[in-house]
Design an enzyme around this catalytic site. Structure first.
Site, PDB file in Angstrom:
ATOM      1  N   GLY A 122       0.857  -1.247  -0.083  1.00  0.00           N
ATOM      2  CA  GLY A 122       0.083   0.182   0.094  1.00  0.00           C
ATOM      3  C   GLY A 122       0.771   1.180  -0.038  1.00  0.00           C
ATOM      4  N   ALA A 189      21.301  -5.058  25.968  1.00  0.00           N
ATOM      5  CA  ALA A 189      20.719  -5.599  26.915  1.00  0.00           C
ATOM      6  C   ALA A 189      19.241  -4.786  27.373  1.00  0.00           C
ATOM      7  N   GLY A 190      18.512  -4.575  26.133  1.00  0.00           N
ATOM      8  CA  GLY A 190      17.146  -4.111  26.356  1.00  0.00           C
ATOM      9  C   GLY A 190      16.071  -5.185  26.342  1.00  0.00           C
ATOM     10  N   VAL A 191      14.826  -4.911  25.959  1.00  0.00           N
ATOM     11  CA  VAL A 191      13.888  -5.918  26.121  1.00  0.00           C
ATOM     12  C   VAL A 191      14.270  -7.399  25.291  1.00  0.00           C
ATOM     13  N   GLU A 211      26.370  -4.433  26.538  1.00  0.00           N
ATOM     14  CA  GLU A 211      25.063  -3.423  26.836  1.00  0.00           C
ATOM     15  C   GLU A 211      26.019  -1.993  26.897  1.00  0.00           C
ATOM     16  N   VAL A 277      19.660  -3.480  19.210  1.00  0.00           N
ATOM     17  CA  VAL A 277      19.724  -2.284  19.555  1.00  0.00           C
ATOM     18  C   VAL A 277      18.770  -1.149  19.537  1.00  0.00           C
ATOM     19  N   ASP A 319       3.859   1.541  16.022  1.00  0.00           N
ATOM     20  CA  ASP A 319       5.265   1.670  16.028  1.00  0.00           C
ATOM     21  C   ASP A 319       5.662   2.793  15.273  1.00  0.00           C
ATOM     22  N   HIS A 451      -7.078 -15.864  48.161  1.00  0.00           N
ATOM     23  CA  HIS A 451      -6.127 -16.705  48.946  1.00  0.00           C
ATOM     24  C   HIS A 451      -5.853 -18.207  48.783  1.00  0.00           C
TER      25      HIS A 451
HETATM   26  P1  FAD Z   1       3.759  -3.997  13.102  1.00  0.00           P
HETATM   27  O1  FAD Z   1       3.503  -5.344  13.743  1.00  0.00           O
HETATM   28  O2  FAD Z   1       5.260  -4.016  12.544  1.00  0.00           O
HETATM   29  O3  FAD Z   1       2.863  -4.281  11.785  1.00  0.00           O
HETATM   30  C1  FAD Z   1       3.193  -3.608  10.629  1.00  0.00           C
HETATM   31  C2  FAD Z   1       2.722  -4.202   9.362  1.00  0.00           C
HETATM   32  O4  FAD Z   1       2.545  -3.144   8.031  1.00  0.00           O
HETATM   33  C3  FAD Z   1       3.646  -5.393   8.802  1.00  0.00           C
HETATM   34  O5  FAD Z   1       2.901  -6.505   8.579  1.00  0.00           O
HETATM   35  C4  FAD Z   1       4.249  -4.672   7.609  1.00  0.00           C
HETATM   36  O6  FAD Z   1       4.339  -5.836   6.675  1.00  0.00           O
HETATM   37  C5  FAD Z   1       3.129  -3.865   7.259  1.00  0.00           C
HETATM   38  N1  FAD Z   1       3.412  -2.893   6.318  1.00  0.00           N
HETATM   39  C6  FAD Z   1       4.405  -1.889   6.285  1.00  0.00           C
HETATM   40  N2  FAD Z   1       4.522  -1.177   5.169  1.00  0.00           N
HETATM   41  C7  FAD Z   1       3.558  -1.545   4.463  1.00  0.00           C
HETATM   42  C8  FAD Z   1       2.971  -1.236   3.193  1.00  0.00           C
HETATM   43  N3  FAD Z   1       3.551  -0.114   2.503  1.00  0.00           N
HETATM   44  N4  FAD Z   1       2.146  -1.989   2.396  1.00  0.00           N
HETATM   45  C9  FAD Z   1       1.442  -3.019   3.170  1.00  0.00           C
HETATM   46  N5  FAD Z   1       1.975  -3.404   4.377  1.00  0.00           N
HETATM   47  C10 FAD Z   1       2.850  -2.730   4.999  1.00  0.00           C
HETATM   48  N6  FAD Z   1       5.228  -5.880  22.126  1.00  0.00           N
HETATM   49  C11 FAD Z   1       4.598  -5.963  23.309  1.00  0.00           C
HETATM   50  O7  FAD Z   1       3.440  -5.268  23.644  1.00  0.00           O
HETATM   51  N7  FAD Z   1       4.623  -7.184  23.959  1.00  0.00           N
HETATM   52  C12 FAD Z   1       5.579  -7.929  23.612  1.00  0.00           C
HETATM   53  O8  FAD Z   1       5.815  -9.203  24.318  1.00  0.00           O
HETATM   54  C13 FAD Z   1       6.392  -7.817  22.428  1.00  0.00           C
HETATM   55  N8  FAD Z   1       7.472  -8.668  22.012  1.00  0.00           N
HETATM   56  C14 FAD Z   1       8.117  -8.523  21.050  1.00  0.00           C
HETATM   57  C15 FAD Z   1       9.325  -9.329  20.603  1.00  0.00           C
HETATM   58  C16 FAD Z   1      10.077  -9.104  19.491  1.00  0.00           C
HETATM   59  C17 FAD Z   1      10.839 -10.023  19.126  1.00  0.00           C
HETATM   60  C18 FAD Z   1       9.821  -7.871  18.856  1.00  0.00           C
HETATM   61  C19 FAD Z   1      10.471  -7.470  17.586  1.00  0.00           C
HETATM   62  C20 FAD Z   1       8.764  -6.986  19.144  1.00  0.00           C
HETATM   63  C21 FAD Z   1       8.006  -7.209  20.401  1.00  0.00           C
HETATM   64  N9  FAD Z   1       6.790  -6.213  20.531  1.00  0.00           N
HETATM   65  C22 FAD Z   1       6.205  -6.614  21.766  1.00  0.00           C
HETATM   66  C23 FAD Z   1       6.571  -5.189  19.845  1.00  0.00           C
HETATM   67  C24 FAD Z   1       5.629  -5.151  18.943  1.00  0.00           C
HETATM   68  O9  FAD Z   1       5.665  -6.292  18.156  1.00  0.00           O
HETATM   69  C25 FAD Z   1       4.995  -3.919  18.101  1.00  0.00           C
HETATM   70  O10 FAD Z   1       5.277  -2.963  18.936  1.00  0.00           O
HETATM   71  C26 FAD Z   1       3.950  -3.913  17.468  1.00  0.00           C
HETATM   72  O11 FAD Z   1       3.927  -5.168  16.700  1.00  0.00           O
HETATM   73  C27 FAD Z   1       3.725  -2.763  16.620  1.00  0.00           C
HETATM   74  O12 FAD Z   1       2.535  -3.019  15.998  1.00  0.00           O
HETATM   75  P2  FAD Z   1       2.101  -2.187  14.618  1.00  0.00           P
HETATM   76  O13 FAD Z   1       0.928  -2.453  14.056  1.00  0.00           O
HETATM   77  O14 FAD Z   1       2.461  -0.625  14.752  1.00  0.00           O
HETATM   78  O15 FAD Z   1       3.395  -2.651  13.675  1.00  0.00           O
HETATM   79  P1  NAI Z   2      15.499  -1.625  23.532  1.00  0.00           P
HETATM   80  O1  NAI Z   2      15.508   0.018  23.129  1.00  0.00           O
HETATM   81  O2  NAI Z   2      14.732  -2.313  24.341  1.00  0.00           O
HETATM   82  O3  NAI Z   2      16.885  -2.121  23.996  1.00  0.00           O
HETATM   83  C1  NAI Z   2      18.161  -1.758  23.191  1.00  0.00           C
HETATM   84  C2  NAI Z   2      19.251  -1.765  24.052  1.00  0.00           C
HETATM   85  O4  NAI Z   2      20.458  -1.604  23.196  1.00  0.00           O
HETATM   86  C3  NAI Z   2      19.377  -0.626  25.003  1.00  0.00           C
HETATM   87  O5  NAI Z   2      19.511  -1.093  26.328  1.00  0.00           O
HETATM   88  C4  NAI Z   2      20.479   0.140  24.413  1.00  0.00           C
HETATM   89  O6  NAI Z   2      21.143   1.081  25.558  1.00  0.00           O
HETATM   90  C5  NAI Z   2      21.319  -0.875  23.848  1.00  0.00           C
HETATM   91  N1  NAI Z   2      22.085  -0.322  22.801  1.00  0.00           N
HETATM   92  C6  NAI Z   2      21.947   0.484  21.802  1.00  0.00           C
HETATM   93  N2  NAI Z   2      23.060   0.775  20.911  1.00  0.00           N
HETATM   94  C7  NAI Z   2      24.024  -0.019  21.222  1.00  0.00           C
HETATM   95  C8  NAI Z   2      25.075  -0.621  20.765  1.00  0.00           C
HETATM   96  N3  NAI Z   2      25.684   0.004  19.770  1.00  0.00           N
HETATM   97  N4  NAI Z   2      26.061  -1.313  21.796  1.00  0.00           N
HETATM   98  C9  NAI Z   2      25.538  -1.850  22.844  1.00  0.00           C
HETATM   99  N5  NAI Z   2      24.271  -1.647  23.362  1.00  0.00           N
HETATM  100  C10 NAI Z   2      23.504  -0.712  22.640  1.00  0.00           C
HETATM  101  O7  NAI Z   2      15.329  -2.099  21.923  1.00  0.00           O
HETATM  102  P2  NAI Z   2      15.362  -3.724  21.723  1.00  0.00           P
HETATM  103  O8  NAI Z   2      15.709  -4.697  22.747  1.00  0.00           O
HETATM  104  O9  NAI Z   2      15.839  -3.908  20.209  1.00  0.00           O
HETATM  105  O10 NAI Z   2      13.606  -3.748  21.481  1.00  0.00           O
HETATM  106  C11 NAI Z   2      13.120  -3.004  20.522  1.00  0.00           C
HETATM  107  C12 NAI Z   2      11.585  -2.671  21.104  1.00  0.00           C
HETATM  108  O11 NAI Z   2      10.828  -3.623  20.865  1.00  0.00           O
HETATM  109  C13 NAI Z   2      11.673  -2.441  22.420  1.00  0.00           C
HETATM  110  O12 NAI Z   2      11.962  -1.110  22.837  1.00  0.00           O
HETATM  111  C14 NAI Z   2       9.993  -2.694  22.883  1.00  0.00           C
HETATM  112  O13 NAI Z   2       9.540  -1.501  22.666  1.00  0.00           O
HETATM  113  C15 NAI Z   2       9.744  -3.761  21.701  1.00  0.00           C
HETATM  114  N6  NAI Z   2       9.678  -4.962  22.360  1.00  0.00           N
HETATM  115  C16 NAI Z   2       8.889  -5.001  23.556  1.00  0.00           C
HETATM  116  C17 NAI Z   2       8.741  -6.431  24.235  1.00  0.00           C
HETATM  117  C18 NAI Z   2       7.954  -6.633  25.299  1.00  0.00           C
HETATM  118  O14 NAI Z   2       7.146  -5.643  25.473  1.00  0.00           O
HETATM  119  N7  NAI Z   2       8.016  -7.555  25.974  1.00  0.00           N
HETATM  120  C19 NAI Z   2       9.739  -7.581  23.800  1.00  0.00           C
HETATM  121  C20 NAI Z   2      10.456  -7.310  22.652  1.00  0.00           C
HETATM  122  C21 NAI Z   2      10.409  -6.031  22.176  1.00  0.00           C
END
Ligand code: FAD
Ligand code: NAI
Length: 475
Positions: A122, A189-191, A211, A277, A319, A451
């Site tokens: 899109g 060492a982020g999430v 980290e 990162v 996002d 409880h």
């Molecule tokens: P996305 O989920 O990225 O979806 C965007 C969609 O748009 C994708 O399908 C993409 O292909 C599509 N798209 C993009 N551009 C176009 C285009 N031009 N045309 C058609 N399609 C397009 N968040 C939590 O709250 N809890 C968690 O436990 C958690 N765990 C995570 C673990 C990992 C490993 C990662 C990477 C992220 C995690 N997150 C978690 C973060 C979460 O996945 C995102 O915050 C969430 O997916 C954002 O939703 P979104 O709809 O904005 O984007």
């Molecule tokens: P993050 O922002 O959580 O952590 C990135 C970490 O990398 C930070 O601690 C930062 O200081 C470090 N960093 C950045 N540059 C670096 C470098 N050059 N060398 C060493 N360390 C460096 O990002 P992450 O873990 O990639 O996750 C992305 C996002 O996805 C999160 O911010 C979160 O929003 C989402 N997410 C959420 C989850 C959940 O809700 N349980 C699970 C996984 C992802």
């Protein structure tokens, strides 16, 4: 004649698919366009969250925890087994099946709600038009009274350690490893670093996390971060703080990572290196040059509090806009925008968004940290209760951690709740509701908690804020 809809959503992640369903529930005609393709070459709705993030990572987390418990806890319960082994292929099959069921579920929900799910690319054009290019067909232009951009995010790639999908990988590839790497390096060492690093660590990998920041989990409350750091160390995660990667070289045997910290330059040999990162907003190919949409200096689509872009009728959620990159924040923005388009009043309470890190123990919080409250100058009190004094946690054999509540000293309003311990991600919901209703610690104190339950630790922490904890000595 071109097709036309009341609402066209671009992106079917948790922001876009929820917005589409909500808009359809308001009686509007809706299309939701998505181009996500999995490693098996199949398209699927659900975006990062369902295909490569929240869901698959938690499926593996559960498998790794069961493996860990079978090895280290069964004996204590008087359960004997033969040698406990792992079949990574079976584990990954289960993970893939959960993902398939949920992404297929979205297709079903679209059908039931009369949303046209369009598979392909899109692009927002000028004047409320969207170009849709199906995966295997000609581009067409669709008229849309309203457009919701929900294109999500992508992992940040470091120029000194580019992804090759094999040795240096992003979180998606790291979820799909087909074997346990013997030595695993993680940058960040982020999430993601903690969640995915601890999955492979529990499955037997030797994990080193590099980290850049000096403080561990700088965004979390300091007391919670301290408990988590101690536990992760005990579990064998080697987290190097204040460390800066200076190079990564792929060789025959894996990756040689060079990094520097206060004590000098070091080198680390690993089989796989995960770079986690942070993530960047993804808008590649989304906007025609004359679409009128503005991006900020970090690439986020600029929106106001109600997710309106500067182009009338065009919104952006999830996002790809400012704020926490979390699935539940993304979905709530999707709901708000659909309601606004339908002419209803709607808002997102950005001050009350829970954060959960799915490690063992889990870490969860909502509201302000103690440091933030202190910096605000408002007089405050705190109450904490350890899981070691909670009967259910003892029965679960998961006694590490605590619940900590920060409340205003003047009117008792709860300002922040921080949990590290078993099921913290579930327990935090009570705290979210409390903050949403501007509850006081007295409200929680007078609420009856079942409880034995882990939630009693929340109750006792609220009591502790007034030195009235009943199952722990007040300090
Ligand atoms: P996305 O989920 O990225 O979806 C965007 C969609 O748009 C994708 O399908 C993409 O292909 C599509 N798209 C993009 N551009 C176009 C285009 N031009 N045309 C058609 N399609 C397009 N968040 C939590 O709250 N809890 C968690 O436990 C958690 N765990 C995570 C673990 C990992 C490993 C990662 C990477 C992220 C995690 N997150 C978690 C973060 C979460 O996945 C995102 O915050 C969430 O997916 C954002 O939703 P979104 O709809 O904005 O984007
Ligand atoms: P993050 O922002 O959580 O952590 C990135 C970490 O990398 C930070 O601690 C930062 O200081 C470090 N960093 C950045 N540059 C670096 C470098 N050059 N060398 C060493 N360390 C460096 O990002 P992450 O873990 O990639 O996750 C992305 C996002 O996805 C999160 O911010 C979160 O929003 C989402 N997410 C959420 C989850 C959940 O809700 N349980 C699970 C996984 C992802």
């Amino acid at each position: 004649m071109s097709r036309s809809y009341d609402v066209v959503v671009i992106g079917a992640g948790p922001a876009g698919y929820i917005a589409a369903i909500r808009a359809a529930q308001h009686g509007m005609t809706v299309a939701c366009i998505d181009e996500w393709k999995n490693f098996d070459g199949k398209n699927a709705f659900g975006g990062t969250c369902l295909n490569a993030g929240c869901i698959p990572s938690k499926a593996l987390l559960e498998s790794s925890e069961l493996y860990h418990r079978a090895q280290h806890e069964f004996k204590k319960h008087g359960i004997t087994t033969g040698a406990v082994g792992i079949d990574v292929a079976a584990m990954q099959k289960r993970r893939a099946s959960i993902v398939r069921q949920l992404t297929g579920g979205i297709a079903g929900l679209f059908k039931a709600n009369k949303v046209d799910g369009l598979v392909g690319h899109g692009k927002l054009l000028a004047g409320g038009k969207v170009e849709f290019t199906p995966v295997d067909g000609e581009a067409e232009v669709i008229d849309a009274a309203h457009v919701i951009l929900a294109s999500g995010s992508a992992p940040i790639e470091l120029p000194i350690a580019p992804f090759d999908g094999e040795h240096i990988v992003d979180s998606w590839s790291a979820i799909e490893f087909d074997a346990v790497p013997q030595r695993l390096g993680v940058i960040g060492a982020g999430v993601i670093g903690l969640e995915i690093g601890s999955v492979w660590s529990r499955l037997g990998a030797e994990v080193t996390i590099i980290e850049a920041m000096d403080d561990f989990l700088f965004m979390a409350d300091r007391d919670v971060a301290a408990v988590a750091a101690k536990d992760f160390k005990k579990q064998g995660l080697d987290i190097k703080l204040g460390a800066k990667m200076t190079g990564a070289e792929v060789g025959k045997k894996g990756v040689t990572v060079a990094y520097e910290d206060k004590s000098g330059s070091h080198s680390l040999e690993v089989d796989k290196l995960i770079v986690a990162v942070g993530r960047r907003p993804f808008t590649d190919g989304l906007l025609a040059e004359d679409s009128g949409i503005a991006l900020d200096e970090r690439g986020f689509i600029i929106v106001d509090e109600e997710c309106r872009t500067r182009v009338k009728g065009v919104y952006a959620v999830g996002d790809c806009v400012r704020g926490a990159m979390l699935a539940h924040k993304a979905s709530e923005e999707g709901v708000m925008v659909a309601d606004l388009i339908a002419g209803e009043l709607a808002e997102v309470n950005y001050d009350v968004i829970p954060s959960v890190i799915y490690t063992a123990p889990e870490i969860a919080w909502v509201g302000k940290t103690e440091a933030e409250v202190k910096a605000s100058g408002r007089p405050y009190k705190t109450g904490a209760f350890p899981f070691a004094a909670n009967g259910r946690a003892k029965a679960l054999e998961q006694v590490s951690g605590m619940v900590k509540i920060i409340a205003a000293a003047d009117d008792d309003e709860i300002l922040g709740v921080h949990i590290v311990g078993p099921m913290a991600g579930e327990l935090i919901s009570e705290a979210v509701l409390a903050l949403e209703f501007s509850a006081s610690t007295e409200d929680l104190q007078r609420t009856i908690h079942a409880h034995p339950s882990l939630a009693e630790a929340v109750h006792e922490a609220a009591l502790a804020a007034d030195k009235r904890a009943l199952n722990y000595v007040n300090r």
